[in-house]
Design an enzyme around this catalytic site. Structure first.
Site, PDB file in Angstrom:
ATOM      1  N   SER A   1       0.875  -1.403   0.036  1.00 20.61           N
ATOM      2  CA  SER A   1      -0.051   0.397  -0.129  1.00 20.61           C
ATOM      3  C   SER A   1       1.074   1.322   0.071  1.00 20.61           C
ATOM      4  O   SER A   1       2.523   1.202   0.406  1.00 20.61           O
ATOM      5  CB  SER A   1      -0.674   0.106   1.409  1.00 20.61           C
ATOM      6  OG  SER A   1      -1.437   1.057   1.378  1.00 20.61           O
TER       7      SER A   1
ATOM      8  N   TYR B   1      -3.031  -0.224  10.018  1.00 24.10           N
ATOM      9  CA  TYR B   1      -2.819  -1.038   8.367  1.00 24.10           C
ATOM     10  C   TYR B   1      -1.428  -0.562   8.259  1.00 24.10           C
ATOM     11  O   TYR B   1      -0.966  -0.924   7.553  1.00 24.10           O
ATOM     12  CB  TYR B   1      -3.904   0.068   7.547  1.00 24.10           C
ATOM     13  CG  TYR B   1      -4.139  -0.004   6.463  1.00 24.10           C
ATOM     14  CD1 TYR B   1      -4.446  -1.321   5.988  1.00 24.10           C
ATOM     15  CD2 TYR B   1      -3.083   0.358   5.003  1.00 24.10           C
ATOM     16  CE1 TYR B   1      -5.163  -1.143   4.716  1.00 24.10           C
ATOM     17  CE2 TYR B   1      -3.799   0.046   4.361  1.00 24.10           C
ATOM     18  CZ  TYR B   1      -4.210  -0.248   3.489  1.00 24.10           C
ATOM     19  OH  TYR B   1      -4.407  -0.551   2.353  1.00 24.10           O
TER      20      TYR B   1
HETATM   21  P1  NDP Z   1     -11.703  -4.989  -1.077  1.00 26.39           P
HETATM   22  O1  NDP Z   1     -12.292  -4.769   0.186  1.00 26.39           O
HETATM   23  O2  NDP Z   1     -12.928  -4.459  -2.160  1.00 26.39           O
HETATM   24  O3  NDP Z   1     -11.069  -6.132  -1.376  1.00 26.39           O
HETATM   25  C1  NDP Z   1     -10.357  -7.069  -0.171  1.00 26.39           C
HETATM   26  C2  NDP Z   1     -10.854  -8.567  -0.165  1.00 26.39           C
HETATM   27  O4  NDP Z   1     -10.229  -9.049   0.566  1.00 26.39           O
HETATM   28  C3  NDP Z   1     -12.040  -9.166  -0.228  1.00 26.39           C
HETATM   29  O5  NDP Z   1     -12.105  -9.955  -1.589  1.00 26.39           O
HETATM   30  C4  NDP Z   1     -12.617 -10.215   0.708  1.00 26.39           C
HETATM   31  O6  NDP Z   1     -13.446 -11.042   0.436  1.00 26.39           O
HETATM   32  C5  NDP Z   1     -10.839 -10.742   0.747  1.00 26.39           C
HETATM   33  N1  NDP Z   1     -10.498 -10.670   2.249  1.00 26.39           N
HETATM   34  C6  NDP Z   1     -10.702 -10.404   3.493  1.00 26.39           C
HETATM   35  N2  NDP Z   1     -10.997 -10.339   4.153  1.00 26.39           N
HETATM   36  C7  NDP Z   1     -10.071 -12.185   4.514  1.00 26.39           C
HETATM   37  C8  NDP Z   1     -10.038 -13.354   4.921  1.00 26.39           C
HETATM   38  N3  NDP Z   1     -10.101 -12.901   6.157  1.00 26.39           N
HETATM   39  N4  NDP Z   1      -9.794 -13.521   4.629  1.00 26.39           N
HETATM   40  C9  NDP Z   1     -10.287 -14.225   2.557  1.00 26.39           C
HETATM   41  N5  NDP Z   1     -10.594 -13.090   2.327  1.00 26.39           N
HETATM   42  C10 NDP Z   1     -10.256 -11.817   2.421  1.00 26.39           C
HETATM   43  O7  NDP Z   1     -10.925  -3.815  -1.409  1.00 26.39           O
HETATM   44  P2  NDP Z   1      -9.641  -4.002  -2.150  1.00 26.39           P
HETATM   45  O8  NDP Z   1      -9.733  -4.397  -3.874  1.00 26.39           O
HETATM   46  O9  NDP Z   1      -9.139  -2.605  -1.720  1.00 26.39           O
HETATM   47  O10 NDP Z   1      -8.138  -4.000  -1.339  1.00 26.39           O
HETATM   48  C11 NDP Z   1      -7.476  -5.634  -1.703  1.00 26.39           C
HETATM   49  C12 NDP Z   1      -6.190  -5.324  -1.217  1.00 26.39           C
HETATM   50  O11 NDP Z   1      -5.827  -4.161  -1.941  1.00 26.39           O
HETATM   51  C13 NDP Z   1      -6.280  -5.698   0.526  1.00 26.39           C
HETATM   52  O12 NDP Z   1      -4.656  -6.284   0.334  1.00 26.39           O
HETATM   53  C14 NDP Z   1      -5.456  -3.428   0.392  1.00 26.39           C
HETATM   54  O13 NDP Z   1      -5.031  -3.584   1.334  1.00 26.39           O
HETATM   55  C15 NDP Z   1      -4.822  -3.267  -0.440  1.00 26.39           C
HETATM   56  N6  NDP Z   1      -4.587  -2.528  -1.074  1.00 26.39           N
HETATM   57  C16 NDP Z   1      -6.229  -1.202  -1.245  1.00 26.39           C
HETATM   58  C17 NDP Z   1      -5.788   0.147  -1.665  1.00 26.39           C
HETATM   59  C18 NDP Z   1      -7.447   0.888  -2.840  1.00 26.39           C
HETATM   60  O14 NDP Z   1      -7.024   2.293  -2.709  1.00 26.39           O
HETATM   61  N7  NDP Z   1      -8.562   0.468  -2.664  1.00 26.39           N
HETATM   62  C19 NDP Z   1      -4.767   0.199  -1.776  1.00 26.39           C
HETATM   63  C20 NDP Z   1      -3.598   0.078  -1.691  1.00 26.39           C
HETATM   64  C21 NDP Z   1      -4.079  -1.083  -0.708  1.00 26.39           C
HETATM   65  P3  NDP Z   1     -14.204 -11.586   1.653  1.00 26.39           P
HETATM   66  O15 NDP Z   1     -14.343 -10.404   1.969  1.00 26.39           O
HETATM   67  O16 NDP Z   1     -15.400 -12.332   0.841  1.00 26.39           O
HETATM   68  O17 NDP Z   1     -13.590 -11.965   2.404  1.00 26.39           O
END
Ligand code: NDP
Length: 257
Positions: A147, A160
């Site tokens: 991130s 985070y």
């Molecule tokens: P989303 O919330 O759309 O995606 C997060 C995903 O993680 C979901 O598909 C969720 O699926 C899964 N997830 C969360 N907790 C668990 C768990 N305990 N076990 C299995 N799966 C899990 O967010 P983003 O796409 O934005 O985030 C994806 C990654 O990118 C993250 O690591 C985030 O920190 C990182 N990121 C995002 C940024 C942004 O601007 N959006 C910037 C920088 C980094 P489900 O709920 O089905 O478990």
């Protein structure tokens, strides 16, 4: 002149955690378009099913594996299921993540552990469980999702930030440890991307949307499909001599003031 198959992932198998939505699905779509079969890992069955349908529509094999990536036994079972269903593993994308936005003094220990476990410990658990499969394939690729908070601080994102700084440093250690096995490990550092995660951030942090737009040279928020190209690059032979890097994918956010 063609690229000589440098970016071709035909015959490869990828696990994408959090591949059922947001950036993870953007990555999964990119890998599938390059020919890889995909196991998407997440908790919510409906989102998993929808992702599988979409990926199969791109002409590859896809499976949704329900798994909480903070649970060591569940992660081990996930790796076993991948091996059983696909017979191999070449690419692991540790992308699942979450956030709790509070001042550091207001975070509970439970908040802290939830964020650290989901974002950082999960990368360790998945890497450890998948290592024998990557090694058996003769080498492979690990892509960890960091991130901007891997390199910057924010007053409302201490847990985070700690987790994402950790993910970047973990990637570097893993890269050195597994280079002899021909496994390259790299970290991507997304800028500000329009997903469910940041929809919530924009509701919770006043003025965030405008501040990001003003600072990002590209003049826009990112889209999950902005991650397709970087994922294919870091998952393919095109990046075989690149390991341990932390690559911003941010429209220039991290080099601008
Ligand atoms: P989303 O919330 O759309 O995606 C997060 C995903 O993680 C979901 O598909 C969720 O699926 C899964 N997830 C969360 N907790 C668990 C768990 N305990 N076990 C299995 N799966 C899990 O967010 P983003 O796409 O934005 O985030 C994806 C990654 O990118 C993250 O690591 C985030 O920190 C990182 N990121 C995002 C940024 C942004 O601007 N959006 C910037 C920088 C980094 P489900 O709920 O089905 O478990």
């Amino acid at each position: 002149m063609g690229t000589g198959g440098l970016f071709d992932l035909t015959g490869k198998v990828a696990v994408v955690t959090g591949g059922n939505g947001g950036i993870g699905l953007g990555i999964a779509r990119g890998l599938a378009r390059a020919g890889a079969d995909i196991a998407v890992v997440g908790r919510r069955a409906e989102k998993l099913e929808a992702a599988v349908v979409e990926l199969e529509g791109l002409g590859v094999r896809a499976a949704g594996i329900a798994c909480d990536v903070t649970d060591e036994a569940a992660v081990a079972a996930m790796a076993a299921e991948v091996s059983e269903r696909f017979g191999r593993l070449d690419i692991l994308v540790n992308n699942a993540g979450t956030s709790v936005r509070k001042a550091p003094q207001d975070l509970t220990a439970e908040d802290w552990h939830q964020v650290i476990d989901t974002n950082m410990t999960s990368a360790f658990l998945c890497a450890k469980a998948c290592y024998p499969l990557l090694k058996a394939a003769g080498g492979g690729k690990v892509i960890n999702n960091g991130s901007m908070l891997s390199i910057f601080g924010a007053p409302w994102n201490a847990a985070y930030g700690a987790s994402k700084g950790g993910v970047m440093q973990f990637s570097r250690s893993l890269a050195t440890a597994w280079a002899p096995d021909n496994i390259q490990v790299n970290c991507i550092l997304p800028g500000w991307i329009d997903t469910d995660l940041t929809k919530k951030a924009r509701q919770q942090v006043e003025g965030l949307h405008e501040r990001i737009l003003a600072r990002t040279p590209a003049g826009r928020w990112g889209d999950p499909d902005d991650f397709a190209g970087v994922a294919v690059f870091l998952a393919s032979a095109a990046s075989d001599f690149i390991t341990g890097v932390a690559l911003p994918v941010d429209g220039g956010y991290s080099i601008a003031i």
